[in-house]
Design a protein around this motif. Structure first.
Motif, PDB file in Angstrom:
ATOM      1  N   THR A   1       2.998  -2.052   5.174  1.00  0.00           N
ATOM      2  CA  THR A   1       1.671  -2.615   5.399  1.00  0.00           C
ATOM      3  C   THR A   1       1.642  -3.425   6.686  1.00  0.00           C
ATOM      4  O   THR A   1       0.685  -3.366   7.460  1.00  0.00           O
ATOM      5  CB  THR A   1       1.251  -3.490   4.204  1.00  0.00           C
ATOM      6  OG1 THR A   1       1.297  -2.710   3.007  1.00  0.00           O
ATOM      7  CG2 THR A   1      -0.160  -4.025   4.399  1.00  0.00           C
ATOM      8  N   ARG A   2       2.704  -4.174   6.945  1.00  0.00           N
ATOM      9  CA  ARG A   2       2.770  -4.965   8.185  1.00  0.00           C
ATOM     10  C   ARG A   2       2.761  -4.049   9.406  1.00  0.00           C
ATOM     11  O   ARG A   2       2.095  -4.337  10.406  1.00  0.00           O
ATOM     12  CB  ARG A   2       4.026  -5.836   8.185  1.00  0.00           C
ATOM     13  CG  ARG A   2       3.983  -6.974   7.175  1.00  0.00           C
ATOM     14  CD  ARG A   2       5.347  -7.637   7.036  1.00  0.00           C
ATOM     15  NE  ARG A   2       5.746  -8.297   8.263  1.00  0.00           N
ATOM     16  CZ  ARG A   2       5.448  -9.564   8.574  1.00  0.00           C
ATOM     17  NH1 ARG A   2       4.750 -10.280   7.719  1.00  0.00           N
ATOM     18  NH2 ARG A   2       5.847 -10.102   9.696  1.00  0.00           N
ATOM     19  N   ALA A   3       3.477  -2.925   9.322  1.00  0.00           N
ATOM     20  CA  ALA A   3       3.494  -1.980  10.443  1.00  0.00           C
ATOM     21  C   ALA A   3       2.098  -1.384  10.658  1.00  0.00           C
ATOM     22  O   ALA A   3       1.642  -1.221  11.799  1.00  0.00           O
ATOM     23  CB  ALA A   3       4.511  -0.877  10.184  1.00  0.00           C
ATOM     24  N   TYR A   4       1.429  -1.064   9.564  1.00  0.00           N
ATOM     25  CA  TYR A   4       0.068  -0.531   9.670  1.00  0.00           C
ATOM     26  C   TYR A   4      -0.861  -1.557  10.307  1.00  0.00           C
ATOM     27  O   TYR A   4      -1.636  -1.238  11.227  1.00  0.00           O
ATOM     28  CB  TYR A   4      -0.438  -0.143   8.285  1.00  0.00           C
ATOM     29  CG  TYR A   4      -1.931  -0.003   8.207  1.00  0.00           C
ATOM     30  CD1 TYR A   4      -2.574   1.118   8.716  1.00  0.00           C
ATOM     31  CD2 TYR A   4      -2.711  -1.016   7.640  1.00  0.00           C
ATOM     32  CE1 TYR A   4      -3.957   1.237   8.663  1.00  0.00           C
ATOM     33  CE2 TYR A   4      -4.088  -0.904   7.574  1.00  0.00           C
ATOM     34  CZ  TYR A   4      -4.705   0.217   8.087  1.00  0.00           C
ATOM     35  OH  TYR A   4      -6.066   0.331   8.041  1.00  0.00           O
ATOM     36  N   VAL A   5      -0.800  -2.793   9.822  1.00  0.00           N
ATOM     37  CA  VAL A   5      -1.669  -3.838  10.359  1.00  0.00           C
ATOM     38  C   VAL A   5      -1.373  -4.062  11.844  1.00  0.00           C
ATOM     39  O   VAL A   5      -2.290  -4.277  12.649  1.00  0.00           O
ATOM     40  CB  VAL A   5      -1.501  -5.144   9.550  1.00  0.00           C
ATOM     41  CG1 VAL A   5      -2.264  -6.289  10.212  1.00  0.00           C
ATOM     42  CG2 VAL A   5      -1.987  -4.948   8.120  1.00  0.00           C
TER      43      VAL A   5
ATOM     44  N   ARG B   1       0.838  -1.191   0.000  1.00  0.00           N
ATOM     45  CA  ARG B   1       0.000   0.000   0.000  1.00  0.00           C
ATOM     46  C   ARG B   1       0.876   1.244   0.000  1.00  0.00           C
ATOM     47  O   ARG B   1       1.914   1.275   0.664  1.00  0.00           O
ATOM     48  CB  ARG B   1      -0.920   0.056   1.229  1.00  0.00           C
ATOM     49  CG  ARG B   1      -1.381  -1.268   1.803  1.00  0.00           C
ATOM     50  CD  ARG B   1      -2.017  -2.174   0.801  1.00  0.00           C
ATOM     51  NE  ARG B   1      -3.200  -1.629   0.180  1.00  0.00           N
ATOM     52  CZ  ARG B   1      -3.844  -2.233  -0.797  1.00  0.00           C
ATOM     53  NH1 ARG B   1      -3.388  -3.381  -1.271  1.00  0.00           N
ATOM     54  NH2 ARG B   1      -4.914  -1.685  -1.304  1.00  0.00           N
ATOM     55  N   PRO B   2       0.496   2.309  -0.708  1.00  0.00           N
ATOM     56  CA  PRO B   2       1.269   3.559  -0.684  1.00  0.00           C
ATOM     57  C   PRO B   2       1.343   4.135   0.728  1.00  0.00           C
ATOM     58  O   PRO B   2       0.388   4.042   1.502  1.00  0.00           O
ATOM     59  CB  PRO B   2       0.467   4.477  -1.616  1.00  0.00           C
ATOM     60  CG  PRO B   2      -0.331   3.550  -2.476  1.00  0.00           C
ATOM     61  CD  PRO B   2      -0.637   2.357  -1.630  1.00  0.00           C
ATOM     62  N   GLY B   3       2.484   4.743   1.062  1.00  0.00           N
ATOM     63  CA  GLY B   3       2.692   5.259   2.405  1.00  0.00           C
ATOM     64  C   GLY B   3       1.656   6.279   2.826  1.00  0.00           C
ATOM     65  O   GLY B   3       1.140   6.241   3.943  1.00  0.00           O
ATOM     66  N   GLY B   4       1.332   7.229   1.939  1.00  0.00           N
ATOM     67  CA  GLY B   4       0.340   8.247   2.273  1.00  0.00           C
ATOM     68  C   GLY B   4      -1.032   7.649   2.521  1.00  0.00           C
ATOM     69  O   GLY B   4      -1.759   8.084   3.423  1.00  0.00           O
TER      70      GLY B   4
ATOM     71  N   ALA C   1      -3.206   7.818   6.158  1.00  0.00           N
ATOM     72  CA  ALA C   1      -4.587   8.292   6.260  1.00  0.00           C
ATOM     73  C   ALA C   1      -5.498   7.189   6.783  1.00  0.00           C
ATOM     74  O   ALA C   1      -6.394   7.439   7.606  1.00  0.00           O
ATOM     75  CB  ALA C   1      -5.066   8.784   4.897  1.00  0.00           C
ATOM     76  N   ALA C   2      -5.282   5.935   6.312  1.00  0.00           N
ATOM     77  CA  ALA C   2      -6.105   4.813   6.759  1.00  0.00           C
ATOM     78  C   ALA C   2      -5.895   4.543   8.246  1.00  0.00           C
ATOM     79  O   ALA C   2      -6.841   4.217   8.972  1.00  0.00           O
ATOM     80  CB  ALA C   2      -5.775   3.565   5.942  1.00  0.00           C
TER      81      ALA C   2
END
Length: 317
Positions: free
Chosen positions: A166-170, A130-133, A137-138
């Motif tokens: 993406t793993r960090a976001y999840v 996924r794009p960083g920006g 926002a998500a």
């Protein structure tokens, strides 16, 4: 303080009376000359910064007023968008779709629905990393909804597991209670708010044998029967997906799912580029997987790989 004395300037600069008159008019227009207070018949020089402020302040004020007016009009009209769609839904339940072609309008509606979501938000996001920006926002939106007690479920493709961002976001959102799963293939991007409003991407015709491309707009669905159908599709995908636990490496079942999917698409005759697109990975990564599969099957060609896979019953459910 200097003065603009026509006769002295004419002598010093060897200018004609007409040239002196022209220079005076230009300097007055530029605010670099002004009448002396108390003696309007005498012209005195003005500092360039003072002249600049006097000359452009009025224009700058008008520009600021126009910009503010544009911002106010845009904000007031955009604030009516949710009211418009809700009123139209109540007036005529037969109007099942709204087609929105402007990306900014779509994003404005998504922001509004995220801010006012009451119970549940479900989404399907095709592709790999996924794009960083977009992730930033998500993350902000998801954490805000979780603070209000909104249940959130998201389905990615297996290839998203290999992306560090993406793993960090999840990791962050699952710690707040968001549920994330991955599947080998998904249908398309889907956003569902409170099982009442669904966003689907618009599609643009492909070129020749190419598949259709995702457009910039969205189809907004509010008709209850169609919304219920999309929710059923999501539940079907969710039941067959694998939980995404970011603190562990890719599970064997995920690797097996990818292998099975690649084999199935190869068996259908898809080229490497199409297989990669369907599974949300780069062509290079896809070819690496295909190479590993053919090596595992002791094959020297795609045809032999398919034949050996059939013999080993790898494609059996």
């Amino acid at each position: 303080m200097g003065r603009f004395i026509r006769e002295d300037i004419a002598v010093r600069l060897a200018l004609s009376p007409a040239e002196i008159e022209h220079a005076e008019k230009v300097l007055l227009l530029l605010r670099l000359l002004q009448p002396m207070p108390g003696d309007p018949g005498v012209l005195v020089p003005v500092a360039p910064d003072v002249a600049t402020a006097d000359l452009v302040n009025s224009a700058e004020t008008q520009i600021r007023d126009l910009q503010q007016a544009v911002t106010d009009v845009r904000g007031r009209l955009m604030s009516l968008t949710p009211v418009y769609f809700e009123g139209r839904r109540l007036r005529n339940r037969l109007e099942a779709f709204d087609l929105i072609t402007d990306r900014d309008t779509v994003q404005s509606m998504l922001d509004h629905l995220s801010a006012h979501c009451r119970h549940e938000m479900a989404s399907v996001a095709p592709g790999g990393s996924r794009p960083g920006g977009l992730l930033q926002a998500a993350r902000k939106s998801s954490l805000s909804m979780r603070e209000r007690g909104v249940a959130i479920r998201t389905i990615y493709q297996h290839t998203a597991r290999s992306d560090l961002a993406t793993r960090a976001y999840v990791r962050d959102v699952t710690a707040a209670g968001v549920e994330v799963r991955t599947a080998d293939q998904v249908i398309d991007r889907i956003l569902i708010y409170d099982r009442e409003t669904v966003f689907l991407p618009t599609r643009e015709p492909g070129d020749g044998a190419e598949e259709e491309r995702v457009g910039n707009g969205a189809i907004v669905v509010r008709e209850p029967t169609l919304v219920a159908f999309v929710c059923s599709v999501f539940e079907h995908l969710w039941d067959g997906a694998t939980p995404f636990v970011p603190d562990t490496s890719r599970t064997p079942s995920v690797a097996d799912d990818l292998k099975q999917s690649i084999l199935r698409l190869m068996a259908k005759g898809y080229k490497d580029e199409m297989v990669a697109r369907r599974l949300g990975m780069s062509v290079r990564t896809c070819r690496r997987h295909i190479s590993e599969i053919t090596e595992e099957l002791e094959a020297t060609s795609r045809f032999q790989a398919g034949y050996n896979a059939a013999l080993s019953r790898m494609l059996d459910d």
